[in-house]
Design a protein around this motif. Structure first.
Motif, PDB file in Angstrom:
ATOM      1  N   ASN A   1      31.688  22.916 -20.269  1.00  0.00           N
ATOM      2  CA  ASN A   1      31.994  22.289 -18.976  1.00  0.00           C
ATOM      3  C   ASN A   1      33.136  21.275 -19.055  1.00  0.00           C
ATOM      4  O   ASN A   1      33.562  20.758 -18.015  1.00  0.00           O
ATOM      5  N   TRP A   2      33.584  20.949 -20.263  1.00  0.00           N
ATOM      6  CA  TRP A   2      34.679  19.981 -20.411  1.00  0.00           C
ATOM      7  C   TRP A   2      35.977  20.762 -20.596  1.00  0.00           C
ATOM      8  O   TRP A   2      36.365  21.088 -21.699  1.00  0.00           O
ATOM      9  N   VAL A   3      36.623  21.023 -19.486  1.00  0.00           N
ATOM     10  CA  VAL A   3      37.839  21.839 -19.520  1.00  0.00           C
ATOM     11  C   VAL A   3      39.048  21.000 -19.908  1.00  0.00           C
ATOM     12  O   VAL A   3      39.864  21.391 -20.740  1.00  0.00           O
ATOM     13  N   SER A   4      39.166  19.809 -19.330  1.00  0.00           N
ATOM     14  CA  SER A   4      40.318  18.943 -19.617  1.00  0.00           C
ATOM     15  C   SER A   4      39.997  17.541 -19.131  1.00  0.00           C
ATOM     16  O   SER A   4      38.929  17.284 -18.565  1.00  0.00           O
ATOM     17  N   GLY A   5      40.928  16.630 -19.349  1.00  0.00           N
ATOM     18  CA  GLY A   5      40.769  15.268 -18.871  1.00  0.00           C
ATOM     19  C   GLY A   5      39.838  14.440 -19.735  1.00  0.00           C
ATOM     20  O   GLY A   5      39.483  14.816 -20.854  1.00  0.00           O
ATOM     21  N   ASP A   6      39.442  13.291 -19.203  1.00  0.00           N
ATOM     22  CA  ASP A   6      38.579  12.370 -19.933  1.00  0.00           C
ATOM     23  C   ASP A   6      37.145  12.916 -20.003  1.00  0.00           C
ATOM     24  O   ASP A   6      36.719  13.669 -19.121  1.00  0.00           O
TER      25      ASP A   6
END
Length: 336
Positions: free
Chosen positions: A90-95
């Motif tokens: 679920n952590w594709v990009s960003g912080d």
């Protein structure tokens, strides 16, 4: 298809091989024929029941294989692509955020100890060109952790000095990435044989931490009193104090592991007097993995694989990990 499940409450004798139904890719999903996985400390803690999971959980956070089917709306992949899983689907990009890091395959959801998996296309990236499935499987957790700690958070540059601890997957990846960036590397180990192998891989200086328990002082002496720019800290509470002392003033520690425990005393005075930055690192995003794969494609670097086991012998693979005799990554072969 053949699937490995872990029975509650966990334990290396509580794996079982079962037949489950082969999935079909739905909208936005890819069907991957898995060929390899690799072991991480996190997987080991799950396996022994240290992280409780539901009865019948499919273990393993890392998976690599080939796309054999695609659902409607898939844009990033084609049938025949070699792919590798991401640690946080679920952590594709960003912080980072709690939501982005809430799902981990092999832990909070079923993992990759099986012959086929259907998953959202964001759960995978392309594998590095020319990598075997075993080599690609080492990237998901160990590789991206080293990448984020050293490259993303540490911003290592040519001429920096990097300290790595031991010869596990993250530490070996850190050594390789540091040399690729043009850094000097100091490595610690308790094995003379492993210290020689570290030097063969490019370590500029090695320290036996059992013979030199205050290795932070030895690091300062070897660097002429300056200390190192970066440390990828895998030990945790019992090594963090030495790492703080080994850092240069204003240096960076990427805290990625808890091999010596999950809590302990921190020399806070030394931490602020030395003005050290400590970054807590829990693997990274899909974007981090894609960036790493591009860097690997532009290099000749290949991961170090200690030994491979058939998937059915997953318990033996974890026992080998438990023995701490390995150098680099331990893999599972997922055959068909």
């Amino acid at each position: 298809m053949k699937t490995i499940q872990l029975s509650k409450p966990g334990g290396l004798d509580n794996f079982k091989v079962v037949d489950t139904e082969k999935p079909v890719a739905g909208a936005g999903e890819i069907l991957v024929e898995l060929k390899a996985s690799s072991l991480n400390y996190h997987d080991y803690i799950v396996a022994i029941g240290g992280i409780p999971t539901p009865d019948g959980r499919i273990p393993m956070s890392d998976g690599a294989g080939t796309v054999v089917g695609i659902g409607a709306g898939v844009n990033d992949f084609s049938v025949g692509d070699n792919v590798v899983s991401t640690f946080f689907p679920n952590w594709v990009s960003g912080d980072p955020s709690l939501l982005k890091s809430s799902v981990v395959p092999g832990d909070s959801s079923d993992g990759y100890a099986r012959e086929y998996v259907c998953a959202a296309e964001t759960s995978f990236t392309k594998a590095p060109t020319g990598y075997s499935h075993q080599e690609a499987a080492t990237i998901t957790c160990a590789g991206v952790t080293a990448w984020r700690g050293l490259i993303v958070q540490g911003q290592v540059k040519s001429g920096d000095c990097v300290l790595v601890q031991g010869t596990g997957g993250v530490s070996i990846y850190t050594l390789q990435l540091a040399k690729m960036a043009g850094a000097t590397v100091i490595a610690t180990s308790s094995s003379g044989e492993k210290m020689e192998r570290l030097k063969d891989m490019g370590a500029d200086h090695v320290i036996n931490y059992k013979e030199t328990p205050k290795w932070g002082k030895a690091v300062k002496e070897w660097t002429g009193g300056r200390g190192v720019d970066h440390i990828v800290e895998v030990g945790g509470p019992e090594t963090l104090g030495q790492s703080i002392f080994a850092c240069k003033m204003g240096g960076h520690i990427a805290l990625v592991g808890v091999l010596t425990g999950v809590s302990g005393n921190v020399p806070t005075a030394a931490l602020f007097q030395n003005q050290v930055t400590v970054s807590g690192i829990s693997v990274g995003s899909r974007q981090d993995q894609q960036d790493m794969v591009r860097a690997l494609d532009a290099s000749t670097m290949r991961p170090v694989i200690d030994r491979s086991f058939p998937m059915e012998n997953i318990g033996d693979a974890f026992r080998h990990q438990e023995s701490q005799k390995h150098f680099g990554k331990i893999c599972l072969d997922i055959g068909h």
